[in-house]
Enzyme design. Sequence first.
Site, short mmCIF file in Angstrom:
data_model
loop_
_atom_site.label_atom_id
_atom_site.label_comp_id
_atom_site.label_asym_id
_atom_site.label_seq_id
_atom_site.Cartn_x
_atom_site.Cartn_y
_atom_site.Cartn_z
N HIS A 193 0.82 -1.20 0.00
CA HIS A 193 0.00 0.00 0.00
C HIS A 193 0.86 1.26 0.00
O HIS A 193 0.59 2.22 -0.72
CB HIS A 193 -0.92 -0.04 1.22
CG HIS A 193 -2.02 0.94 1.12
ND1 HIS A 193 -3.11 0.73 0.31
CD2 HIS A 193 -2.19 2.16 1.67
CE1 HIS A 193 -3.90 1.78 0.40
NE2 HIS A 193 -3.36 2.66 1.23
N GLU A 435 -6.01 -11.08 -30.62
CA GLU A 435 -4.61 -11.41 -30.35
C GLU A 435 -4.24 -12.80 -30.86
O GLU A 435 -3.09 -13.21 -30.75
CB GLU A 435 -4.29 -11.26 -28.86
CG GLU A 435 -5.24 -11.96 -27.91
CD GLU A 435 -4.94 -11.63 -26.43
OE1 GLU A 435 -3.87 -11.10 -26.12
OE2 GLU A 435 -5.81 -11.94 -25.60
N ASP A 459 0.59 -10.49 -27.85
CA ASP A 459 0.34 -11.88 -28.24
C ASP A 459 0.17 -12.04 -29.74
O ASP A 459 0.64 -13.02 -30.32
CB ASP A 459 -0.91 -12.42 -27.52
CG ASP A 459 -0.59 -12.88 -26.12
OD1 ASP A 459 0.44 -13.56 -25.95
OD2 ASP A 459 -1.34 -12.55 -25.19
N CYS A 506 -3.87 -2.24 -27.24
CA CYS A 506 -3.48 -2.20 -25.83
C CYS A 506 -2.18 -2.97 -25.57
O CYS A 506 -1.83 -3.22 -24.43
CB CYS A 506 -4.60 -2.70 -24.94
SG CYS A 506 -5.05 -4.41 -25.22
C1 PEP Z 1 -1.43 -8.30 -25.43
O1 PEP Z 1 -1.36 -9.52 -25.64
O2 PEP Z 1 -1.02 -7.45 -26.24
C2 PEP Z 1 -2.01 -7.78 -24.19
C3 PEP Z 1 -2.25 -6.51 -24.02
O3 PEP Z 1 -2.27 -8.65 -23.20
P1 PEP Z 1 -1.18 -9.35 -22.24
O4 PEP Z 1 0.11 -8.60 -22.42
O5 PEP Z 1 -1.77 -9.22 -20.87
O6 PEP Z 1 -1.16 -10.73 -22.75
MG MG Z 2 -2.45 -10.98 -24.48
#
Ligand code: PEP
Ligand code: MG
Length: 586
Positions: A193, A435, A459, A506
């Site tokens: 924390h 992905e 991924d 992302c």
């Molecule tokens: C990805 O695969 O790009 C992703 C954002 O997920 P993670 O990195 O958690 O697999």
């Molecule tokens: Mg991923």
Amino acid sequence: MEYKRLRGVGVSPGISYGEILLTEEVVFTERKENIPAPAVRREIDRLHKAIERTKEQLTFIRGQVKEKIGEEHSFIFESHLMILEDKGLLSKLKDFIRNERVKAEWALTRVHESYIKIFQSISDEYFRQRISDLTDVLTKVYKNLKPGKTKKKDDGKEKILIAHDLLPSEAAVKLSRGNILGVATDMGGQTSHTAILARSLNIPAVVGLRNITREVQTGDFIIVDGTDGEVIINPPTAIRKEFTSKKKKYDDYYKELRKIAKLRSRTLDNYEFFPLANIELPEEVTKALSLGAEGIGLFRTEFIYLQNDTLPTEEDHFDIYSRLAKASHPHPVYIRTVDIGGEKSLPQLKIEKEPNPALGLRAIRLSLRDRNLFKTQVRAILRASFLRNIRVLVPMITEIEEVEEVKLIFKEVKKDLRKKKEDFDEDMPLGIMIEVPAAAAMTDILVKEVDFLSIGTNDLIQYYLAVDRSNEFVSYLYKPLHPSILRLLKYIIDTARKAKREITVCGEMAADPLSALVLMGFGLKSFSMNPIFIPRIKRTFRSVEYKTVRNIVQGTVGLRTAQEVEEHIIENILVKYPKAFLKGHV
Ligand code: PEP
Ligand code: MG
């Protein structure tokens, strides 16, 4: 005054120095004091008064913390107040005083010990956390048995706080006062924390130093280097000078980032983009927003499962998601259903060892096998959607049948919630991660089934190029700008836009200025990344014109290698916008 350097874990970057402030530790009594029978009433009365005083203090602190550092940090006091409302705890204390005929101090000491014994025998991280909350609260009650006696006031001067371990409420109170320049503790780790709080308040902190409390004494001068995880006790002049200039460099860099965070997310020709944050804890929201995030683009929920030895309950999930939704409101939050399995195995899930974990029973595959586990999470997400700012994101979709099954499960859970008259967002948007290459190739079909898409490039690149994302022997082949990847990404983005669906990237690619420009050139608007990279991306985007970027990116069609792509982008962008990558790779 002896000069010493200690290594720990840097959990909040930056450098600070000053005189130390050692926290006083409240120690429960070791003396059993017997009292005569008629005095029992008086002791119980003292206990009641101490509890009432503690409640008043906690309520006051909760208000202060909420006002000064944000609502999500004030929830800790809510749970502390709940401990004090616990009837079982109160009757244990009273019975102890009555039966043993002892002072309230002794009762608190022994009841505290008995709880610790019970919790420790369970050997579970979650319960260990509860021990620290219980200790935190009982220590306050203990102090309040003799109010005024332990009040050694902090003189308000700017100091470096040194402690063995900061209790959660102590951390919130002390760090919110505004006179703590840095923190150094014996205990703690990245997700403690204190670490989270120090990060969101920008107070440099080093934890896990083991014995800093024994190495320092009042009057010592120390440097806390939260960036490199070092603490320097009584540094000689040369070292002080070195750190003064290191501090200046960091502070200048940080100021620049802060300035950028507040500026509009538009390119020179007014093309709007949305920087979003990837986070794992609700406590990270404040910092993410202050760095310029316009929402939480990816909330990874694995942490909730990895924290404990037992499976999280629906209430555990709900508590986290509702805090997250409140802290981010009115911005959107994309909660991703669990992406566990394969190498991120959990003993309590009893997943068999698999020869190819990355291609095995992970993410939605596991969720669809263990339906009850999945439904628990889905129910909690839906219940937390009452503020209407939650969206749900499903990882590792390979085929349309999975999407259909997920939708059926959502339908069932919604029906049940309706029956129970729970308030939730009937139209909570449902999206999938793209992905897996098979899903990417089917974007035109899949996109019609959902409200939005999010490309997980980490991924997607690993599976498309057949290169393990965490294997250093083949990392030279892991190339986000490989022309094959760019063709695929362009297809996914074009298709989503044609279908008028929102699309986000992302993966790490969104945080790299060069790759992000390519994505922008493909027409992408939402970029979700670790919040510390947001100012850097904003700086790059704000120094270019979208129209030109689009043309430059179009020029990569037909190039043969990742290197050719990279050179093409850098050369052309820099000719027109020399500021685009200025200090861009800090
Ligand atoms: C990805 O695969 O790009 C992703 C954002 O997920 P993670 O990195 O958690 O697999
Ligand atoms: Mg991923």
